[in-house]
Design a protein around this motif. Structure first.
Motif, short mmCIF file in Angstrom:
data_model
loop_
_atom_site.label_atom_id
_atom_site.label_comp_id
_atom_site.label_asym_id
_atom_site.label_seq_id
_atom_site.Cartn_x
_atom_site.Cartn_y
_atom_site.Cartn_z
N UNK A 83 4.55 3.81 8.23
CA UNK A 83 3.19 3.78 7.15
C UNK A 83 3.95 3.18 6.10
N UNK A 84 4.53 1.99 5.99
CA UNK A 84 5.01 1.48 4.75
C UNK A 84 4.04 1.27 3.58
N UNK A 85 2.86 1.17 3.87
CA UNK A 85 1.93 1.27 2.59
C UNK A 85 1.78 2.38 2.02
N UNK A 86 2.09 3.42 2.75
CA UNK A 86 2.39 4.99 2.14
C UNK A 86 3.67 5.29 1.58
N UNK A 87 4.65 4.42 1.72
CA UNK A 87 6.04 4.70 1.37
C UNK A 87 6.74 5.40 2.47
N UNK A 88 6.24 5.22 3.84
CA UNK A 88 6.96 6.15 4.81
C UNK A 88 7.32 4.89 5.73
N UNK A 106 6.79 9.81 -0.22
CA UNK A 106 5.34 9.64 0.06
C UNK A 106 4.65 9.02 -1.20
N UNK A 107 4.04 7.94 -0.95
CA UNK A 107 3.21 7.25 -2.24
C UNK A 107 1.64 7.56 -1.96
N UNK A 108 1.21 7.91 -0.74
CA UNK A 108 -0.31 7.68 -0.59
C UNK A 108 -0.79 8.97 0.36
#
Length: 141
Positions: A83-88, A106-108
């Motif tokens: 989940x690259x958009x979430x920082x993972x 994790x960002x999101x």
């Protein structure tokens, strides 16, 4: 007289340099300890087509230290969560009887599925046999 002033200045510089070096040596480990203290530590056991626990909960914006332990004696597993958009963006192989530690932040907030993508020819994949779990990322309060 001028020689005394030069040697005194040299001594002061050496003392200052020594004090500065000591301060830096102390501050770097303290900063690492502070960051470590804030890390969210999670241990997941992999084995016999399951993750234990199969539900993980963390908070956005804080480092996660994820330790993976493969309890199987023969079967290799892995941990995949993309989940690259979430920082993972995780994909780690863990050989039988081995362990590894991953770090991510994790960002999101959201729910994300992790799984083992191992598969032998002509057989169901580990994921198809039930080896998946859920990472819940909650917003920081």
């Amino acid at each position: 007289m001028e020689k005394d002033n030069k040697s005194e200045r040299g001594s002061r510089r050496k003392r200052f340099s020594a004090i500065l070096a000591c301060a830096l040596l102390v501050s770097v480990p303290l900063a690492a300890l502070a960051a470590d203290a804030e890390a969210q530590r999670v241990t997941v056991h992999l084995g016999d087509y399951h993750f234990h626990p199969d539900a993980i909960e963390v908070v956005t914006g804080r480092l996660v230290e994820l330790t993976l332990i493969n309890d199987d004696k023969i079967t290799p597993h892995n941990f995949t969560l993309k989940e690259p958009n979430a920082g993972i963006d995780l994909d780690a192989a863990v050989s039988a009887g081995e362990s590894t530690t991953l770090h991510f932040t994790p960002q999101t907030a959201g729910n994300y599925i992790f799984y083992c993508n191992k598969k032998l020819p002509f057989m169901k994949s580990h994921r198809e046999r039930g080896m998946e779990g859920k990472l819940t990322v909650k917003p920081a309060s």
